[in-house]
Write a protein that holds these residues in place. Structure first.
Motif, PDB file in Angstrom:
ATOM      1  N   VAL A 137       0.860  -1.179   0.000  1.00 55.75           N
ATOM      2  CA  VAL A 137       0.000   0.000   0.000  1.00 55.75           C
ATOM      3  C   VAL A 137       0.899   1.233   0.000  1.00 55.75           C
ATOM      4  O   VAL A 137       1.894   1.279   0.715  1.00 55.75           O
ATOM      5  CB  VAL A 137      -0.892   0.010   1.261  1.00 55.75           C
ATOM      6  CG1 VAL A 137      -1.763   1.264   1.298  1.00 55.75           C
ATOM      7  CG2 VAL A 137      -1.752  -1.247   1.333  1.00 55.75           C
ATOM      8  N   SER A 138       0.545   2.200  -0.830  1.00 59.84           N
ATOM      9  CA  SER A 138       1.337   3.428  -0.886  1.00 59.84           C
ATOM     10  C   SER A 138       0.944   4.361   0.264  1.00 59.84           C
ATOM     11  O   SER A 138      -0.238   4.603   0.499  1.00 59.84           O
ATOM     12  CB  SER A 138       1.090   4.133  -2.228  1.00 59.84           C
ATOM     13  OG  SER A 138       1.730   5.387  -2.220  1.00 59.84           O
ATOM     14  N   VAL A 139       1.949   4.828   0.974  1.00 58.63           N
ATOM     15  CA  VAL A 139       1.710   5.670   2.145  1.00 58.63           C
ATOM     16  C   VAL A 139       2.666   6.865   2.100  1.00 58.63           C
ATOM     17  O   VAL A 139       3.861   6.694   1.829  1.00 58.63           O
ATOM     18  CB  VAL A 139       1.947   4.873   3.454  1.00 58.63           C
ATOM     19  CG1 VAL A 139       1.775   5.767   4.673  1.00 58.63           C
ATOM     20  CG2 VAL A 139       1.013   3.680   3.531  1.00 58.63           C
ATOM     21  N   ASP A 142       4.006  -3.105   3.259  1.00 53.79           N
ATOM     22  CA  ASP A 142       3.191  -4.245   3.652  1.00 53.79           C
ATOM     23  C   ASP A 142       2.223  -3.728   4.716  1.00 53.79           C
ATOM     24  O   ASP A 142       2.657  -3.059   5.663  1.00 53.79           O
ATOM     25  CB  ASP A 142       4.126  -5.309   4.244  1.00 53.79           C
ATOM     26  CG  ASP A 142       3.398  -6.587   4.647  1.00 53.79           C
ATOM     27  OD1 ASP A 142       2.344  -6.491   5.303  1.00 53.79           O
ATOM     28  OD2 ASP A 142       3.900  -7.669   4.316  1.00 53.79           O
ATOM     29  N   PRO A 143       0.931  -4.032   4.573  1.00 49.61           N
ATOM     30  CA  PRO A 143      -0.024  -3.482   5.562  1.00 49.61           C
ATOM     31  C   PRO A 143       0.287  -3.882   7.001  1.00 49.61           C
ATOM     32  O   PRO A 143      -0.161  -3.225   7.940  1.00 49.61           O
ATOM     33  CB  PRO A 143      -1.374  -4.048   5.129  1.00 49.61           C
ATOM     34  CG  PRO A 143      -1.179  -4.707   3.832  1.00 49.61           C
ATOM     35  CD  PRO A 143       0.294  -4.818   3.546  1.00 49.61           C
ATOM     36  N   VAL A 153       0.115   2.016   7.530  1.00 45.69           N
ATOM     37  CA  VAL A 153      -0.837   2.301   6.440  1.00 45.69           C
ATOM     38  C   VAL A 153      -2.036   3.131   6.914  1.00 45.69           C
ATOM     39  O   VAL A 153      -2.673   3.807   6.111  1.00 45.69           O
ATOM     40  CB  VAL A 153      -1.371   1.009   5.769  1.00 45.69           C
ATOM     41  CG1 VAL A 153      -0.296   0.350   4.930  1.00 45.69           C
ATOM     42  CG2 VAL A 153      -1.946   0.038   6.791  1.00 45.69           C
ATOM     43  N   THR A 154      -2.329   3.072   8.212  1.00 48.59           N
ATOM     44  CA  THR A 154      -3.474   3.841   8.718  1.00 48.59           C
ATOM     45  C   THR A 154      -3.106   5.303   8.967  1.00 48.59           C
ATOM     46  O   THR A 154      -3.961   6.087   9.353  1.00 48.59           O
ATOM     47  CB  THR A 154      -4.036   3.237  10.032  1.00 48.59           C
ATOM     48  OG1 THR A 154      -3.038   3.359  11.059  1.00 48.59           O
ATOM     49  CG2 THR A 154      -4.424   1.780   9.867  1.00 48.59           C
ATOM     50  N   LYS A 155      -1.846   5.659   8.765  1.00 43.07           N
ATOM     51  CA  LYS A 155      -1.399   7.026   9.054  1.00 43.07           C
ATOM     52  C   LYS A 155      -0.973   7.770   7.791  1.00 43.07           C
ATOM     53  O   LYS A 155      -0.129   8.673   7.843  1.00 43.07           O
ATOM     54  CB  LYS A 155      -0.253   7.004  10.076  1.00 43.07           C
ATOM     55  CG  LYS A 155      -0.687   6.483  11.432  1.00 43.07           C
ATOM     56  CD  LYS A 155      -1.769   7.362  12.046  1.00 43.07           C
ATOM     57  CE  LYS A 155      -2.449   6.657  13.206  1.00 43.07           C
ATOM     58  NZ  LYS A 155      -3.698   7.341  13.618  1.00 43.07           N
ATOM     59  N   ASP A 156      -1.559   7.398   6.659  1.00 41.47           N
ATOM     60  CA  ASP A 156      -1.245   8.066   5.390  1.00 41.47           C
ATOM     61  C   ASP A 156      -1.482   9.570   5.537  1.00 41.47           C
ATOM     62  O   ASP A 156      -2.549   9.988   5.986  1.00 41.47           O
ATOM     63  CB  ASP A 156      -2.147   7.486   4.285  1.00 41.47           C
ATOM     64  CG  ASP A 156      -1.753   7.992   2.908  1.00 41.47           C
ATOM     65  OD1 ASP A 156      -0.542   8.185   2.666  1.00 41.47           O
ATOM     66  OD2 ASP A 156      -2.661   8.210   2.084  1.00 41.47           O
ATOM     67  N   PHE A 198      -2.851  -9.841   5.571  1.00 39.78           N
ATOM     68  CA  PHE A 198      -4.251  -9.455   5.404  1.00 39.78           C
ATOM     69  C   PHE A 198      -4.339  -8.377   4.334  1.00 39.78           C
ATOM     70  O   PHE A 198      -3.357  -7.711   4.024  1.00 39.78           O
ATOM     71  CB  PHE A 198      -4.826  -8.948   6.733  1.00 39.78           C
ATOM     72  CG  PHE A 198      -4.068  -7.794   7.334  1.00 39.78           C
ATOM     73  CD1 PHE A 198      -4.325  -6.487   6.948  1.00 39.78           C
ATOM     74  CD2 PHE A 198      -3.069  -8.022   8.285  1.00 39.78           C
ATOM     75  CE1 PHE A 198      -3.613  -5.438   7.485  1.00 39.78           C
ATOM     76  CE2 PHE A 198      -2.350  -6.969   8.827  1.00 39.78           C
ATOM     77  CZ  PHE A 198      -2.622  -5.669   8.425  1.00 39.78           C
ATOM     78  N   TYR A 206      -5.854  -4.784   3.052  1.00 37.12           N
ATOM     79  CA  TYR A 206      -6.151  -3.532   3.739  1.00 37.12           C
ATOM     80  C   TYR A 206      -6.946  -2.622   2.814  1.00 37.12           C
ATOM     81  O   TYR A 206      -6.593  -2.489   1.634  1.00 37.12           O
ATOM     82  CB  TYR A 206      -4.833  -2.847   4.138  1.00 37.12           C
ATOM     83  CG  TYR A 206      -5.019  -1.431   4.647  1.00 37.12           C
ATOM     84  CD1 TYR A 206      -5.430  -1.199   5.949  1.00 37.12           C
ATOM     85  CD2 TYR A 206      -4.790  -0.339   3.808  1.00 37.12           C
ATOM     86  CE1 TYR A 206      -5.613   0.091   6.411  1.00 37.12           C
ATOM     87  CE2 TYR A 206      -4.966   0.957   4.259  1.00 37.12           C
ATOM     88  CZ  TYR A 206      -5.376   1.167   5.567  1.00 37.12           C
ATOM     89  OH  TYR A 206      -5.556   2.450   6.018  1.00 37.12           O
ATOM     90  N   ASP A 245     -10.296   0.024   7.205  1.00 34.79           N
ATOM     91  CA  ASP A 245      -9.886   1.170   8.024  1.00 34.79           C
ATOM     92  C   ASP A 245     -11.027   2.186   8.091  1.00 34.79           C
ATOM     93  O   ASP A 245     -11.381   2.802   7.083  1.00 34.79           O
ATOM     94  CB  ASP A 245      -8.627   1.792   7.387  1.00 34.79           C
ATOM     95  CG  ASP A 245      -8.034   2.901   8.235  1.00 34.79           C
ATOM     96  OD1 ASP A 245      -8.680   3.322   9.222  1.00 34.79           O
ATOM     97  OD2 ASP A 245      -6.923   3.363   7.896  1.00 34.79           O
TER      98      ASP A 245
END
Lengths: 161, 338
Positions: A10-12, A26-27, A73-76, B4, B6, B50
């Motif tokens: 995932v791009s962050v 990687d997530p 990934v949750t802090k993009d 997993f 996302y 998310d």
């Protein structure tokens, strides 16, 4: 840190200590592992990796969090400050100077987390008394037991802010 | 941690749509509990959806004089919110008694409601646990059960709900608003968490495809006579052995209304409305409070290492009710228990 693979990366974008980074992640990667292993910012320490010790504390958008329980990934788009970002133009942050002045560490492993946590504490403005400092710093464990000097150092830095 | 997928949810409807099409997915917000459980291989979702950026982070007054708290309001923001501090101080106090400031800065209200037990056997995948793996047995009943339940237990499970916030929400009779593929519904806090019974794998009555959107507080906040008294092994940053949240309405020297809930002793915040009703009309006295504590704990059962919690709970109830009656709530910073 788990190896990224092309199908699940995932791009962050993270701005760390003022520098913007675009990363394929990687997530599963924790923010802690990304800081240490991808960005070589090894000041942030891995203690328990379960959110219990506070050694991995960093500031996200100015607020202290534990980076081990944060999936990067949750802090993009987030702005991250680590211990490496506290000093400005070669001058130590008042907290760093106060920790030296008051001998607020022994082995030093918890210190980056203590410093980031204390920076968050001062920004929050909720702690006025030593009791309140102790309570609101309780997420940072120091197994050398430097707690009294840590409280004194934080009080010094609070007076300067 | 297993691999997993996302994805990010664009709005509440999208979040619900995504979970409906991926039944083994989980929502992630603050992640303070879920990531830890995934790292321990206790939780193994194939996908994380998310929801942390959804616009559910407001605290608003309701038309009926209550408060609506968005599911993504951070625990620290809620604890320090002026309306919560002024009108619902028992909630603020309970929040500040839980975790550390770093974790409170991450943890959401919705996630706190869904916190899973910290029972050591639930966390240790090398041991049996009916909650983690149905019908595998319970390691705690004959094991090291010092932190485990004394009320509402079953032969299958003696785990406790670890939340402080939920104990205060029980006293405030909060309502949990959720959205799922069948639309919206509200769940009373008392009906939100379950007792273990024969299905300890289910902590709550929330369906797997439902998303918590907000928590609503009725107007009555017990802002004068309240306390949150948490007894634990360390003075800070430890789970409760026993915690008691209290809200009293006094009319001179007479109890007009009494509510109290226990944390750390059961699979859900423990209230006994029959006992509360018996306090009504009485003057606040140690005798009345002791009688109430005895009644609440009449069916309490210890499992060896945790049997001391029955006495501890009795004393904590009496002390907490006294603190609330005197309007001297427990301080969450100096920790002196008066």
């Amino acid at each position: 840190m788990p190896e990224a693979n092309a199908t699940s990366s995932v791009s962050v974008t993270l701005t760390v200590n003022g520098t913007s980074h675009v990363l394929m992640l990687d997530p599963r990667s924790s923010l802690l592992d990304v800081l240490r292993d991808r960005l070589d910012l090894t000041g942030t320490k891995k203690g328990c990796d379960h959110g219990q010790c506070g050694a991995c504390t960093v500031l996200i958008d100015g607020r202290r969090i534990v980076s081990c329980l944060t999936l990067a990934v949750t802090k993009d788009g987030a702005r991250v400050t680590t211990v490496e970002g506290l000093a400005k133009n070669g001058t130590l942050h008042p907290l760093q100077q106060a920790f030296i002045d008051h001998d607020a560490f022994q082995c030093g492993y918890c210190t980056p987390g203590q410093l980031c946590s204390a920076a968050g504490l001062i920004a929050e403005g909720k702690a006025k008394t030593p009791d309140e400092i102790r309570e609101l710093m309780s997420g940072n464990i120091c197994r050398c037991g430097a707690y009294p000097n840590i409280v004194t150092a934080i009080q010094q830095a609070m007076r300067q802010s | 941690m297993i691999n997993f997928q996302y994805s990010r949810a664009n709005d509440v409807a999208d979040a619900v749509r995504q979970i409906t099409t991926s039944p083994s997915a989980k929502f992630i917000a603050g992640g303070t509990n879920l990531i830890d459980l995934m790292r321990m291989d206790v939780e193994r979702p194939t996908k994380l959806i998310d929801v942390s950026k959804l616009p559910l982070d407001q605290v608003e007054e309701t038309a009926g004089g209550g408060l609506r708290i968005g599911a993504l309001v951070r625990n620290s923001d809620l604890a320090y919110h002026p309306l919560v501090q002024r009108r619902y101080p028992v909630l603020s106090s309970a929040l500040l008694a839980g975790a550390s400031q770093q974790l409170r800065n991450m943890a959401s209200v919705g996630g706190n409601l869904l916190q899973r037990t910290r029972c050591a056997y639930f966390y240790d995948i090398a041991t049996p646990c009916n909650k983690r793996q149905p019908r595998s047995g319970c390691g705690a009943i004959a094991g090291i059960n010092r932190m485990n339940a004394i009320l509402g237990t079953s032969d299958a499970c003696i785990a406790v709900n670890p939340s402080d916030m939920c104990v205060a929400l029980a006293v405030l009779e909060a309502r949990v608003n959720v959205t799922g593929p069948r639309g919206e519904r509200a769940i009373a806090l008392a009906d939100f968490h379950r007792l273990p019974g024969v299905t300890p794998e289910r902590d709550t009555n929330l369906e797997a495809d439902e998303l918590i959107t907000s928590v609503e507080l009725p107007p009555q906040g017990f802002a004068t006579n309240y306390t949150y008294l948490k007894i634990r092994d360390r003075l800070s940053y430890a789970f409760a052995l026993v915690a008691v949240a209290v809200g009293l309405e006094l009319d001179g020297n007479t109890i007009k209304e009494a509510r109290f809930a226990l944390g750390g002793v059961a699979h859900k915040p423990w209230r006994n409305t029959q006992t509360e009703a018996q306090l009504k009309g009485q003057p606040p006295s140690e005798a009345a409070f002791t009688q109430a504590a005895d009644l609440v704990l009449r069916d309490a059962k210890g499992f060896g290492y945790n049997t001391f919690k029955i006495d501890l709970a009795r004393r904590t109830i009496v002390r907490a009710l006294s603190q609330a009656a005197r309007a001297t709530p427990q301080s969450q910073s100096d920790k002196k228990i008066l």
